[in-house]
Design an enzyme around this catalytic site. Structure first.
Site, PDB file in Angstrom:
ATOM      1  CG  HIS A  72      -0.232   0.335   2.495  1.00  0.00           C
ATOM      2  ND1 HIS A  72       0.437  -0.615   3.218  1.00  0.00           N
ATOM      3  CD2 HIS A  72      -0.065   1.501   3.155  1.00  0.00           C
ATOM      4  CE1 HIS A  72       0.974  -0.051   4.276  1.00  0.00           C
ATOM      5  NE2 HIS A  72       0.696   1.235   4.275  1.00  0.00           N
TER       6      HIS A  72
HETATM    7  C1  UD1 Z   1      -2.158   5.798   5.438  1.00  0.00           C
HETATM    8  C2  UD1 Z   1      -0.863   6.320   6.056  1.00  0.00           C
HETATM    9  C3  UD1 Z   1       0.217   5.242   5.978  1.00  0.00           C
HETATM   10  C4  UD1 Z   1      -0.277   3.946   6.585  1.00  0.00           C
HETATM   11  C5  UD1 Z   1      -1.576   3.534   5.907  1.00  0.00           C
HETATM   12  C6  UD1 Z   1      -2.136   2.270   6.490  1.00  0.00           C
HETATM   13  C7  UD1 Z   1      -0.399   8.721   5.817  1.00  0.00           C
HETATM   14  C8  UD1 Z   1       0.436   9.721   5.112  1.00  0.00           C
HETATM   15  N1  UD1 Z   1      -0.351   7.460   5.328  1.00  0.00           N
HETATM   16  O1  UD1 Z   1      -1.910   5.571   4.060  1.00  0.00           O
HETATM   17  O2  UD1 Z   1       1.354   5.674   6.683  1.00  0.00           O
HETATM   18  O3  UD1 Z   1       0.698   2.955   6.419  1.00  0.00           O
HETATM   19  O4  UD1 Z   1      -2.531   4.600   6.080  1.00  0.00           O
HETATM   20  O5  UD1 Z   1      -3.261   1.837   5.809  1.00  0.00           O
HETATM   21  O6  UD1 Z   1      -1.060   9.057   6.778  1.00  0.00           O
HETATM   22  N2  UD1 Z   1      -9.305   4.921   1.336  1.00  0.00           N
HETATM   23  C9  UD1 Z   1     -10.506   4.270   1.326  1.00  0.00           C
HETATM   24  N3  UD1 Z   1     -11.082   3.952   2.529  1.00  0.00           N
HETATM   25  C10 UD1 Z   1     -10.507   4.264   3.728  1.00  0.00           C
HETATM   26  C11 UD1 Z   1      -9.280   4.941   3.712  1.00  0.00           C
HETATM   27  C12 UD1 Z   1      -8.682   5.250   2.519  1.00  0.00           C
HETATM   28  O7  UD1 Z   1     -11.057   3.975   0.282  1.00  0.00           O
HETATM   29  O8  UD1 Z   1     -11.080   3.934   4.779  1.00  0.00           O
HETATM   30  C13 UD1 Z   1      -8.655   5.231   0.039  1.00  0.00           C
HETATM   31  C14 UD1 Z   1      -8.953   6.607  -0.478  1.00  0.00           C
HETATM   32  O9  UD1 Z   1      -9.031   6.549  -1.858  1.00  0.00           O
HETATM   33  C15 UD1 Z   1      -7.727   7.398  -0.098  1.00  0.00           C
HETATM   34  C16 UD1 Z   1      -6.629   6.357  -0.206  1.00  0.00           C
HETATM   35  O10 UD1 Z   1      -7.242   5.140   0.200  1.00  0.00           O
HETATM   36  O11 UD1 Z   1      -7.517   8.505  -0.899  1.00  0.00           O
HETATM   37  C17 UD1 Z   1      -5.428   6.635   0.656  1.00  0.00           C
HETATM   38  O12 UD1 Z   1      -5.801   6.854   2.024  1.00  0.00           O
HETATM   39  P1  UD1 Z   1      -4.892   7.764   2.979  1.00  0.00           P
HETATM   40  O13 UD1 Z   1      -5.444   7.800   4.344  1.00  0.00           O
HETATM   41  O14 UD1 Z   1      -4.655   9.083   2.308  1.00  0.00           O
HETATM   42  O15 UD1 Z   1      -3.494   7.033   2.948  1.00  0.00           O
HETATM   43  P2  UD1 Z   1      -3.114   5.481   3.033  1.00  0.00           P
HETATM   44  O16 UD1 Z   1      -2.556   5.071   1.729  1.00  0.00           O
HETATM   45  O17 UD1 Z   1      -4.244   4.672   3.583  1.00  0.00           O
END
Ligand code: UD1
Length: 390
Positions: A206
């Site tokens: 991820h």
């Molecule tokens: C975040 C953390 C990362 C951690 C990871 C664990 C930061 C910078 N990154 O990354 O350090 O290892 O979480 O999972 O804080 N999304 C969904 N549903 C959700 C959450 C996210 O669909 O419940 C999708 C959305 O499209 C979103 C993307 O995932 O834009 C990324 O989510 P985000 O919280 O920005 O970062 P992670 O890649 O999850």
């Protein structure tokens, strides 16, 4: 009663806060509230962890959701400022390195509220990694730096942070793992998926640097296809990764890859059942590098660096980079029986939550007298802006 506010936001935060919350509740010397920023919001990325970890529902839910780094961090800050103003915490407790961690620390420091950072001092030394920025900045402004291993203490000292702010407490996430392991092993996860113990691999991917870059992601998936040609691979797909796979039109060919099973993100217990009985774990997660070290399961970390070098020095982790040829060779070696043996680092013993709860009490002026002269400066001071180290 003095009040601690715990801030959680994303999936890897929940298993770190649960043991601290439990220990504070058992000791009953502090008031505490749990604030969920809503950085992660899907049931499978958030709610299921509260149930699996036996953690109460958040007292306050901010619902900030996804966005760019600036949007997400700013939204958390705007909402938390209101919460801190009304709740008036004596200590803000943050964990890990996600955007919600840094956002909470920034708001607290400017309001003169002391901060404890759990999992302080980890460094990948890679400034292109958003989490590295979050770690460095959060540590700089936190009053209590609670570290999982001695290498983290050394990083903080090298950056000039005062030794009296640093406490080596061990790995709190391992408290959750040890508490849940038996329960996880009683689940029928393997049976339901038609897998045999030690007869399959588990993959998670991820990291933005791996999944946002088409070339890197394609290379990693080709290496994964090779592993899947030797034994079944279960791949719970993170929402970020699922989105990229769809954008790149790779879904259909992955679904057709023999031995590879793409599934939805899994709950804590189900996933622990899976990882603890795997032959091999293939990942870019930070937490999994630590969990596999404790479980004694070989781990291939498909990144160029790790902020958790102790899992390589003492544990079962190998950092193999993202070159598919090198990953295939490393996987083959393990599957041919050349597994790296490891041992569990000191203080990864299931009692870190308790040590942290005790430290919070001391920091807030409760509990026993400080042990060393240097400790007295930080532990006996009444927390407040005038005592803040920055
Ligand atoms: C975040 C953390 C990362 C951690 C990871 C664990 C930061 C910078 N990154 O990354 O350090 O290892 O979480 O999972 O804080 N999304 C969904 N549903 C959700 C959450 C996210 O669909 O419940 C999708 C959305 O499209 C979103 C993307 O995932 O834009 C990324 O989510 P985000 O919280 O920005 O970062 P992670 O890649 O999850």
């Amino acid at each position: 009663m003095k009040k601690v506010l715990h801030i959680v936001g994303a999936r890897p935060n929940f298993m770190k806060v649960a043991p601290i919350h439990r220990a504070i509740s058992e000791r009953d010397a502090l008031e505490q509230k749990l604030v969920h920023t809503g950085q992660h919001y899907d049931v499978k990325m958030s709610d299921v962890f509260f149930t699996d970890l036996g953690m109460p529902a958040p007292d306050i839910y901010l619902g900030v959701g996804s966005g760019s780094h600036a949007e997400q961090t700013a939204k958390v800050m705007l909402e938390l400022e209101k919460v801190f103003a009304s709740e008036k915490p004596d200590l803000v407790s943050v964990v890990g390195d996600v955007n919600s961690t840094l956002a909470a620390a920034l708001v607290a420091v400017k309001m003169g509220i002391p901060i404890a950072h759990v999992e302080a001092g980890l460094r990948s030394f890679d400034p292109a990694m958003p989490e590295e920025i979050n770690r460095v900045l959060t540590d700089r402004i936190s009053n209590l730096l609670l570290t999982p291993s001695a290498d983290a203490d050394a990083n903080l000292i090298r950056e000039g942070l005062e030794p009296e702010r640093i406490r080596l407490v061990g790995n709190v996430m391992i408290d959750s793992l040890l508490a849940a392991r038996e329960k996880a092993l009683r689940l029928s996860t393997l049976e339901d998926m038609g897998l045999n113990a030690r007869g399959y691999a588990v993959c998670t991917l991820h990291r933005a640097s791996n999944v946002d870059d088409a070339q890197v992601l394609t290379g990693l998936l080709s290496a994964l296809g090779h592993v899947a040609s030797r034994l079944p691979v279960v791949f719970p797909v993170h929402p970020r990764t699922r989105k990229r796979i769809a954008e790149l039109g790779l879904g259909a060919s992955l679904e057709r890859t023999p031995g590879l099973r793409l599934v939805d993100p899994m709950g804590y217990l189900e996933f622990l059942a899976l990882t603890s009985q795997a032959r091999l774990v293939f990942t870019d997660s930070g937490g999994l590098q630590e969990e596999t070290t404790v479980l004694g399961i070989p781990c291939l970390t498909v990144r160029e660096n790790t902020e958790r070098p102790i899992t390589v020095d003492l544990g079962t982790n190998l950092v193999v980079g993202t070159d598919p040829v090198r990953i295939r060779q490393a996987a083959d070696r393990i599957l041919d029986g050349y597994e790296k043996k490891g041992r569990v680092p000191d203080l990864w013993d299931g009692r870190t939550g308790e040590r942290i709860a005790r430290l919070y009490e001391e920091f807030l002026g409760l509990g026993k007298a400080p042990r060393r002269a240097t400790e007295s400066r930080i532990l006996s001071s009444t927390p407040g802006a005038e005592h803040h180290p920055v």
